[in-house]
Enzyme design. Structure first.
Site, PDB file in Angstrom:
ATOM      1  CG  LEU A 282     -19.173  24.743  44.482  1.00  0.00           C
ATOM      2  CD1 LEU A 282     -17.908  24.664  43.631  1.00  0.00           C
ATOM      3  CD2 LEU A 282     -19.771  26.132  44.413  1.00  0.00           C
ATOM      4  CG  ASP A 283     -26.036  23.610  42.377  1.00  0.00           C
ATOM      5  OD1 ASP A 283     -26.305  23.300  43.553  1.00  0.00           O
ATOM      6  OD2 ASP A 283     -26.524  24.600  41.799  1.00  0.00           O
ATOM      7  CE  LYS A 284     -23.691  14.630  37.973  1.00  0.00           C
ATOM      8  NZ  LYS A 284     -24.673  13.624  37.513  1.00  0.00           N
TER       9      LYS A 284
END
Length: 324
Positions: free
Chosen positions: A138-140
């Site tokens: 997942l993106d940050k």
């Protein structure tokens, strides 16, 4: 410990006439161009069953590409006592609910303090599993559910399930603009032509499919439920931007906040202060990699997301008479 890298895919027709090194750089954007070229020169890349060691070989589209390589560990990642919100765990897998601000894997600018470092502390045996068992990312600043494999066998099976599109991932998002109905975005995604940290819909990209449906409409925003059919980097964010419905707060693809006319002070403050993409991995469903049992988990949307929804609802209610 060396990490085994194995990938198999078909060259898209859009790569007609392109060199082998250019083609696999577009097909496998998670790896640097220099690393991919080294693998070609080392005989780690085959095309239609034949090992090719010349990066300039021309592609025609439709070829079967196989990468079978090893990556020597440049460092042994440090186990760090970072709290994890674990929603399920057994001997083979664990599922976490990732908060905003936590990077999944160490990289440039984030050498530690990541989900991977936390996993090594929670389960030291993950040191022998490639990427500490991380199967997807997942993106940050995207929140929500991630599955992690605790053994190599479980990881192999989960990766195969992802590639076979047998793992269901659903997200909630707040998009800018009024969307009247759901739909599908079926557009290829690859590296941006000039911005190497960005992704984009591009003719030479990899097939990417995002399904979406409308959950709730506000005055100038829409709450969405989205399902990934593929899992490209930044896929939902790129696809929504492509159809001119960027996600609220997206620092890369979103631009400036877009409040409706006569927005309440609370909504204005919320939109200006929402510094991450309004995106949450709300549901994860898969067949257990060892037992075969179908399992499903759900994660409530985080507090900041809930506050955003509440502000949008109140703004819509207070301005209803002006809009109609």
């Amino acid at each position: 410990m060396a990490e085994i890298i194995q990938h198999k895919d078909v060259v898209p027709e859009s790569c007609l006439g392109k060199r082998l090194d250019q083609t696999i750089a577009e097909m496998f954007p998670d790896y640097s161009r220099s690393r991919l070229k080294d693998w070609i020169l080392a005989g780690k890349v085959s095309v239609n069953g034949q090992v090719l060691t010349k990066a300039r070989e021309k592609m025609y589209g439709g070829e079967s590409i196989v990468i079978d390589a090893e990556v020597e560990a440049e460092q042994r990642f440090e186990a760090q006592d970072i709290p994890l919100n674990i929603v399920y765990e057994d001997d083979d897998i664990l599922v976490i609910n990732k908060p905003a601000g936590l990077v999944v894997h160490p990289g440039a600018g984030n050498p530690d303090g990541t989900v991977l470092n936390a996993l090594l502390h929670h389960c030291p045996s993950l040191d022998v599993v490639p990427r500490a068992g991380i199967v997807h990312r997942l993106d940050k600043d995207t929140t929500g559910l991630m599955v992690v494999a605790k053994t190599i066998a479980a990881q192999t099976n989960l990766v195969e399930s992802l590639q076979a599109r047998e793992i269901t991932r659903e997200y909630e998002a707040i998009a800018c603009g009024i969307m009247t109905a759901g739909g599908v975005v079926d557009e290829p995604i690859g590296r941006h032509a000039t911005k190497r940290t960005h992704m984009a819909v591009t003719f030479s990209g990899r097939p990417s499919v995002t399904h979406y449906r409308v959950m709730e409409k506000y005055r100038l925003h829409t709450r969405l439920r989205l399902r990934l059919e593929t899992g490209r980097t930044h896929q939902i964010r790129v696809h929504m931007a492509h159809i001119n419905h960027v996600l609220v707060g997206d620092p890369v693809y979103g631009g400036r906040p877009r409040p409706p006319k006569n927005a309440t002070p609370e909504l204005l403050e919320m939109l200006r202060g929402f510094k991450r993409q309004a995106l949450h991995a709300a549901m994860l469903s898969l067949f257990h990699p060892i037992t075969g049992e179908q399992m499903t988990w759900r994660a409530e949307i985080p507090e900041d997301f809930q506050q955003l929804i509440q502000c949008l609802k109140e703004d819509t209610k207070l301005n209803a008479s002006e809009d109609y």
